[in-house]
Structure formats: C-alpha cells, structure tokens
Design an enzyme around this catalytic site. Structure first.
Site, PDB file in Angstrom:
ATOM      1  N   SER A 197       0.868  -1.182   0.000  1.00  0.00           N
ATOM      2  CA  SER A 197       0.000   0.000   0.000  1.00  0.00           C
ATOM      3  C   SER A 197       0.899   1.224   0.000  1.00  0.00           C
ATOM      4  CB  SER A 197      -0.862   0.027   1.262  1.00  0.00           C
ATOM      5  OG  SER A 197      -1.486   1.286   1.402  1.00  0.00           O
ATOM      6  N   TYR A 240      -0.945  -0.779  10.563  1.00  0.00           N
ATOM      7  CA  TYR A 240      -1.169  -1.061   9.139  1.00  0.00           C
ATOM      8  C   TYR A 240      -0.032  -0.468   8.303  1.00  0.00           C
ATOM      9  CZ  TYR A 240      -3.427  -1.094   4.511  1.00  0.00           C
ATOM     10  OH  TYR A 240      -3.712  -1.287   3.167  1.00  0.00           O
ATOM     11  N   LYS A 298       2.526  -2.594   5.921  1.00  0.00           N
ATOM     12  CA  LYS A 298       2.700  -2.405   4.477  1.00  0.00           C
ATOM     13  C   LYS A 298       4.143  -2.031   4.124  1.00  0.00           C
ATOM     14  CE  LYS A 298      -1.351  -3.640   3.170  1.00  0.00           C
ATOM     15  NZ  LYS A 298      -1.504  -4.929   2.479  1.00  0.00           N
TER      16      LYS A 298
HETATM   17  N1  LIG Z   1      -8.813  -0.693  -1.148  1.00  0.00           N
HETATM   18  C1  LIG Z   1      -7.814   0.153  -1.027  1.00  0.00           C
HETATM   19  O1  LIG Z   1      -7.986   1.371  -1.137  1.00  0.00           O
HETATM   20  C2  LIG Z   1      -6.419  -0.356  -0.781  1.00  0.00           C
HETATM   21  C3  LIG Z   1      -5.368   0.537  -0.891  1.00  0.00           C
HETATM   22  C4  LIG Z   1      -4.069   0.094  -0.679  1.00  0.00           C
HETATM   23  C5  LIG Z   1      -3.835  -1.234  -0.379  1.00  0.00           C
HETATM   24  N2  LIG Z   1      -4.879  -2.091  -0.260  1.00  0.00           N
HETATM   25  C6  LIG Z   1      -4.553  -3.487   0.060  1.00  0.00           C
HETATM   26  O2  LIG Z   1      -5.047  -4.326  -0.955  1.00  0.00           O
HETATM   27  C7  LIG Z   1      -5.419  -5.584  -0.407  1.00  0.00           C
HETATM   28  C8  LIG Z   1      -6.862  -5.891  -0.779  1.00  0.00           C
HETATM   29  O3  LIG Z   1      -7.694  -4.877  -0.236  1.00  0.00           O
HETATM   30  P1  LIG Z   1      -9.225  -4.758  -0.643  1.00  0.00           P
HETATM   31  O4  LIG Z   1      -9.574  -3.336  -0.540  1.00  0.00           O
HETATM   32  O5  LIG Z   1      -9.464  -5.469  -1.905  1.00  0.00           O
HETATM   33  O6  LIG Z   1      -9.896  -5.520   0.594  1.00  0.00           O
HETATM   34  P2  LIG Z   1     -11.248  -6.354   0.669  1.00  0.00           P
HETATM   35  O7  LIG Z   1     -11.609  -6.359   2.101  1.00  0.00           O
HETATM   36  O8  LIG Z   1     -12.241  -5.884  -0.331  1.00  0.00           O
HETATM   37  O9  LIG Z   1     -10.798  -7.834   0.219  1.00  0.00           O
HETATM   38  C9  LIG Z   1      -9.889  -8.557   0.979  1.00  0.00           C
HETATM   39  C10 LIG Z   1     -10.162 -10.040   0.817  1.00  0.00           C
HETATM   40  O10 LIG Z   1      -9.230 -10.741   1.660  1.00  0.00           O
HETATM   41  C11 LIG Z   1      -9.928 -11.780   2.342  1.00  0.00           C
HETATM   42  N3  LIG Z   1      -9.248 -12.092   3.591  1.00  0.00           N
HETATM   43  C12 LIG Z   1      -9.187 -11.348   4.723  1.00  0.00           C
HETATM   44  N4  LIG Z   1      -8.514 -12.004   5.675  1.00  0.00           N
HETATM   45  C13 LIG Z   1      -8.118 -13.181   5.140  1.00  0.00           C
HETATM   46  C14 LIG Z   1      -7.400 -14.298   5.632  1.00  0.00           C
HETATM   47  N5  LIG Z   1      -6.951 -14.350   6.889  1.00  0.00           N
HETATM   48  N6  LIG Z   1      -7.169 -15.336   4.793  1.00  0.00           N
HETATM   49  C15 LIG Z   1      -7.648 -15.325   3.534  1.00  0.00           C
HETATM   50  N7  LIG Z   1      -8.345 -14.299   3.013  1.00  0.00           N
HETATM   51  C16 LIG Z   1      -8.582 -13.255   3.824  1.00  0.00           C
HETATM   52  C17 LIG Z   1     -11.323 -11.204   2.574  1.00  0.00           C
HETATM   53  O11 LIG Z   1     -12.272 -12.256   2.812  1.00  0.00           O
HETATM   54  C18 LIG Z   1     -11.567 -10.453   1.276  1.00  0.00           C
HETATM   55  O12 LIG Z   1     -12.162 -11.274   0.301  1.00  0.00           O
HETATM   56  C19 LIG Z   1      -5.183  -5.471   1.101  1.00  0.00           C
HETATM   57  O13 LIG Z   1      -3.927  -6.014   1.402  1.00  0.00           O
HETATM   58  C20 LIG Z   1      -5.202  -3.989   1.335  1.00  0.00           C
HETATM   59  O14 LIG Z   1      -4.451  -3.642   2.474  1.00  0.00           O
HETATM   60  C21 LIG Z   1      -6.166  -1.696  -0.461  1.00  0.00           C
END
Ligand SMILES: NC(=O)c1ccc[n+]([C@@H]2O[C@H](COP(=O)([O-])OP(=O)(O)OC[C@H]3O[C@@H](n4cnc5c(N)ncnc54)[C@H](O)[C@@H]3O)[C@@H](O)[C@H]2O)c1
Length: 360
Positions: free
Chosen positions: A249, A264, A268
C-alpha cells in the site's frame, strides 16, 4: 454496516475544520513554536520558528486519534461486481510478452475487492486462476461469475480458463500448506502468486487493542510470507521460473491522514521490504518478487465508507495529484505487467499505483 465508533468525529476529521477554526489552530500552533523557540536553547532568538504544515483544506496534516474504524465482519461486507466489457477478445496489437497463456496464478483474498479484479485481469490475459479466500462461499460464487463473464466476452473458444476457489486462512501455516495441496491437486502447477488478502483498521496507537494488532500483522505480513514461501518451494521443486506480486500500500511509504493506523502502515512497509528481500534471495532460482502499492482505491467496501461519509472523498482526493481515487481496474495492467514476461528483468520493485499521492 461499517463500524465507525466515532462517526460524527470522523466526519469532522474528514471534512477538516472550518477555515476560521483552522486559522485559529494554525495560529495557536505557530504561537506554541514561537514560545518554544524563545524558551528553548535549541532555538536562537532570531531563528525562524518551524511553520506548522497546512494541507490543501486548511487543516493540519496530522492523524486524528478520534478517528476509529473497525474492519467489518464478513456478513457486513459488500460484494465486488465482476468487471464487464474489458476482458473480451480484441484486435489491437500488443506485446506477446504480456500474455499469461498456459500459466496458473493464485490470488489470495481473491473473492473480493482488488484481489478479485486482479484475478480477472490474469484470466483475461490467458492464465488459469485459483482464488484463495477466508470466505470460500464468496470465492466459489465469484469463480463461477468470472467464468460466465469470460465465456460471454470470448464466445467460441476451444478451451476455457480453469478457475477454482479454495479456502485458506493465510496467516495460519497449516491452512496455507493444505490450501496449496488442494490447488495443486486441481491445477497441477502454480506459476504466479498475488497476495491480496489483507485489511486495515483505524485506532490511535495508544488505545489499539493488542489482539487486533496481532491479527492485522498476521493476515497482512505472515499471510504474504507464508504463501510466498510455499509457492517458492513448489517452483524450486519444479525447477520452474515464476513471479509473485505482494500487495502493499502507499501506506507503506507515507502516513495517511486523518485516520490513525500505525500498525497497518508498518505492515505495508514490511510487505514492500519483504518483496525486495525475497527477490534477492530467490533471484538465482528464477523467481521474481515485486510489490504493488495501491493508493486510495474505490472498492465496494471503500465506496460504502464514502457513501456513509460523503466528505471523506473530498478530503482524500484533495491530497491526490490526479484529483481522484483509483478504481480496482487501475491495477489490472500493473499486475499483468509484473506477473508476465514483460517485466522479466524487474524484481524487488515497488510499483506505486496511487495517482501521484506519494510523490508530493
Ligand atoms: N482498497 C484500497 O484502497 C487499498 C489501498 C491500498 C492497499 N490495499 C490493500 O489491498 C489488499 C486488498 O484490499 P481490498 O480493498 O481489496 O480488501 P477487501 O476487504 O475488499 O478484500 C480482501 C479479501 O481478503 C480476504 N481475507 C481477509 N482475511 C483473510 C485471511 N486471513 N485469509 C484469507 N483471506 C482473507 C477477505 O475475505 C476479502 O475477500 C489489502 O492487502 C489492502 O491492504 C487496499
């Protein structure tokens, strides 16, 4: 419902204070620095006091302890729609090295959000796909939808991609090894890994419950590490090259405001350096490891947060040079580039997809 324990405070924090309040606050901060400079031996009389940092909306670029957001339970999570109309056959020329034909990719956290859309990008580029998620039911449903969408957009193909769904708790070593065995039983091999399982929460550092910090680090950091190691072992046994993309991130490089999220951010930063470290360790085995660091992305979940808190969007976008949040589709090209041979001399890199947020 996404739990905001101090929703009205979050809104206040998100909108920033009124210009008059902000000006008064800035005045007080500068007066405090002036007092410090006159009383402290660190500052000479004629030295200019350090200016308080004022952001685009007139608020201080600081975290706000009263902003508190807990990650919702599965039952509260909104579904991610399958991307439509972008994965079909096309007749525009592009480099063959971007193709993932004949490859098998694993995406953790692939049932929703960014993971689901990145999985779809890999399938659209020719790869088979194993979706891994804590929520197996959602993973199965989305695997089915992905295949249906692919068939709709690519009528008459001889071979359809194989898309499977698997349970794993990525932070549990036994769950990870048994998930890899089940994937191999269905796909026989793995070439690429994308670790998108992860989540964020907002608590100020002093009152962050320790068990929640451990869970956050377990899923985000241990989960990426455990999957990367298992996939590397498989590639080394096969003596096959491969590539992995760990999802970090921009929070691994900057400190977001106003939401406090020290664990967090640290997680990251760990992901970014984990990718670099594994890249060096496994370079001799032909395994590349890179990191994608997304900025603020409009997933079904963040859309819901913004629907509940309309002014947060304004606050966040005021800090993004491109003037808007990203959408999950913005990661499609990045993940295909880093998994495919188009990036075969790229390893240990951090590709920031953040609309310029981290360069200002
Ligand atoms: N959405 C954003 O703005 C953003 C920005 C920067 C980084 N990220 C990173 O991108 C990644 C995905 O984020 P997102 O927004 O798609 O999140 P999200 O919550 O929409 O999806 C995350 C998925 O991971 C699964 N998950 C959670 N814990 C788990 C575990 N212990 N084992 C297996 N699966 C598990 C959840 O069930 C879900 O399907 C994350 O690492 C997040 O930190 C997201």
């Amino acid at each position: 419902m996404f739990r905001l324990s101090a929703r009205s405070t979050l809104l206040r924090a998100a909108c920033g204070p009124s210009p008059a309040v902000a000006a008064a606050a800035a005045g007080r901060a500068q007066q405090a620095y002036r007092n410090l400079s006159s009383s402290s031996p660190l500052y000479k009389e004629d030295e200019k006091a350090p200016a308080a940092t004022i952001n685009a909306e007139g608020g201080l670029a600081r975290t706000d302890d009263s902003v508190r957001v807990e990650y919702p339970t599965d039952a509260e999570m909104p579904q991610t729609p399958i991307v439509q109309g972008r994965g079909g056959r096309h007749f525009k020329r592009t480099l063959a090295s971007f193709s993932l034909e004949g490859r098998t990719s694993v995406v953790t956290g692939g049932a929703r959000g960014l993971g689901l859309v990145m999985g779809q990008a890999l399938v659209a580029s020719g790869s088979d796909l194993a979706i891994v998620d804590l929520n197996q039911q959602e993973a199965e449903l989305q695997a089915k939808k992905l295949l249906e969408q692919f068939e709709k957009e690519n009528p008459g193909l001889d071979r359809l991609p194989k898309i499977t769904a698997h349970y794993a708790d990525v932070g549990d070593p036994e769950s990870v090894t048994s998930s890899i065995s089940r994937i191999l039983a269905e796909h026989t091999k793995i070439d690429h890994l994308v670790t998108s399982a992860g989540f964020t929460e907002n608590f100020d550092a002093i009152s962050y419950p320790y068990d929640r910090i451990q869970k956050l680090w377990n899923v985000n950091v241990d989960g990426s590490y455990l999957f990367a190691v298992e996939v590397a072992k498989h590639l080394m046994e096969r003596k096959a090259p491969g590539s992995m993309v760990l999802i970090g991130s921009m929070s691994g490089s900057i400190v977001n405001v106003p939401q406090p999220q020290a664990p967090y951010n640290a997680a990251k930063a760990a992901i970014r350096h984990l990718a670099a470290s594994l890249a060096v360790e496994w370079a001799g085995a032909g395994i590349r490891v890179n990191c994608i660091s997304p900025g603020y992305m409009l997933t079904a979940l963040t859309r819901k947060i913004l629907d509940d808190n309309p002014d947060l969007n304004k606050k966040w976008t005021s800090l993004i040079p491109q003037g808007k949040m990203g959408v999950p589709e913005d990661l499609m090209g990045a993940v295909v580039f880093l998994t495919s041979d188009a990036s075969k001399y790229v390893t240990g890199a951090d590709l920031r997809v953040d609309g310029g947020y981290t360069v200002t």
